[in-house]
Design a protein around this motif. Structure first.
Motif, short mmCIF file in Angstrom:
data_model
loop_
_atom_site.label_atom_id
_atom_site.label_comp_id
_atom_site.label_asym_id
_atom_site.label_seq_id
_atom_site.Cartn_x
_atom_site.Cartn_y
_atom_site.Cartn_z
N ARG A 213 -34.49 -27.94 -20.37
CA ARG A 213 -33.74 -29.03 -20.23
C ARG A 213 -34.32 -29.62 -18.73
NH1 ARG A 213 -29.46 -31.18 -22.98
NH2 ARG A 213 -28.54 -29.95 -24.45
N GLU A 217 -29.83 -32.33 -16.26
CA GLU A 217 -28.88 -31.70 -17.34
C GLU A 217 -28.51 -30.49 -17.01
OE1 GLU A 217 -30.57 -33.55 -21.42
OE2 GLU A 217 -32.12 -32.69 -20.11
N PHE A 341 -26.98 -38.69 -22.01
CA PHE A 341 -28.39 -37.65 -21.86
C PHE A 341 -29.42 -38.51 -21.46
CE2 PHE A 341 -25.26 -35.02 -24.00
CZ PHE A 341 -25.30 -33.76 -23.12
N ARG A 345 -31.64 -37.58 -18.03
CA ARG A 345 -32.93 -37.29 -17.97
C ARG A 345 -33.79 -38.39 -16.99
NH1 ARG A 345 -32.22 -36.12 -23.49
NH2 ARG A 345 -32.55 -38.20 -24.21
#
Length: 360
Positions: A213, A217, A341, A345
């Protein structure tokens, strides 16, 4: 006196206009300007010409038949040649397809090897061999390399599914089609959990460390993934208004998630403590070294079980939320969770690309 037959005697003058001369001759005959002998002579000449013409026609028919036979023979040869060419082209396409597939397979294998080597360099998995022949030996985990490739494809597919879901929610689509899309996104998350199970068998520490990840994250990481209670906290503001029954069901689900998370977290802490004690005994040389080492390895292998339980809790939370909510609410919740998410990122990319601060 010159007779009419002298007008048609030379064969060199028999050409395109011959029928006109014949008509003229027949007119003279009907007028009585020709003797009977002359008429017989004309008929005889005409019969000779007709015989010659019949002969010519017969020869021409034979030639035409031969030409037709030759044409059919040539046509059959051409058809056979075309059929051979089509078969050769088909086989060539099959060989080309097999060659392209072989190249694609080789490309994927090469990409996998490159990723594994890069990870090996980053994690220090390349170690020097203390042998007579000085060299390098690599501990390369093919299972992790395959997971990284699969996870990269999973992220790309996730981006596409979220874009489709966003567009669908802005259009007047029926609940049946929307439910199919919701199930499709849920199955996509199930594929991620399946990929993680395979990767955990290869290296559980890799998943727990969150190296697959982004850096931001990893800041929110919990046993190789997101906290299920975090999912509920993220999507709830996007689902209003909810009925009282829905609010109660979501609250109960969140409470159950927190209890399960606490239990797993306590299990992880206990694992760390027992593992630390085992390492202490190994360092002090107390007891049987072999049995102590085997015990420590057994405790490490239990980490895989914790990852499976955490992913199972994540999967069940997604499924339960989709049952509590309406179809459109579930679609909005999955979109909000996916965008969350995406933002993590994006923030991680900005963090990595930031300019270093000047020392004061």
């Amino acid at each position: 006196m010159t007779t009419p037959t002298t007008q048609f005697a030379p064969s060199s003058r028999m050409g395109l206009y011959e029928p006109l001369h014949q008509l003229s001759m027949w007119d003279d005959t009907f007028d009585g300007n020709i003797s009977p002998g002359t008429g017989v002579c004309i008929i005889t000449d005409e019969e000779t010409k007709l015989d010659d013409k019949t002969e010519y026609t017969s020869d021409k028919s034979l030639d035409h038949a031969e030409d037709s036979h030759a044409s059919r023979s040539i046509s059959e040869k051409i058809q056979r040649r075309l059929a051979q060419n089509r078969e050769a082209a088909r086989k060539s396409r099959l060989r080309k397809k097999a060659y392209v597939q072989q190249l694609e397979t080789s490309r994927l294998k090469l990409a996998q090897l490159e990723l594994e080597l890069e990870r090996a360099r980053q994690h220090g998995l390349l170690i020097a061999g203390a042998t007579a022949n000085i060299g390098l030996c690599a501990t390369v985990n093919s299972g992790i390399g395959a997971f990284e490739i699969e996870y990269g494809h999973w992220i790309e597919e996730q981006e596409r599914k979220l874009s489709e879901l966003r567009n669908v929610l802005q259009s007047p689509i029926g609940d049946i089609e929307l439910r199919m899309m919701v199930e499709n996104v849920l199955n996509h998350y199930c594929n991620l959990f399946r990929m993680k199970r395979d990767a955990a068998r290869a290296d559980a520490f890799y998943l727990v460390s969150g190296m697959w990840r982004t850096s931001v994250e990893r800041f929110f990481l919990w046993i190789g993934g997101f906290r299920p209670s975090e999912l509920i906290s993220v999507v709830m503001p996007q689902l209003e208004p909810l009925t009282e029954q829905q609010i109660g069901n979501v609250g109960n689900l969140r409470h159950s998630c927190i209890q399960a998370e606490d239990a797993l977290s306590q299990g992880m802490e206990k694992l760390q403590q027992t593992l630390a004690q085992s390492i202490t005994f190994l360092a002090a040389g107390a007891g049987n070294y072999t049995s102590q080492t085997a015990s420590a390895l057994d405790k490490l292998e239990s980490l895989e079980s914790f990852i499976h339980q955490a992913d199972h809790l994540r999967e069940q939370t997604l499924q339960q939320m989709s049952r509590i909510l309406t179809t459109r609410q579930a679609a909005k919740g999955l979109l909000a969770f996916g965008q969350y998410f995406q933002s993590l990122r994006a923030l991680s990319s900005l963090w990595s690309a930031r300019c270093p601060h000047e020392p004061i």
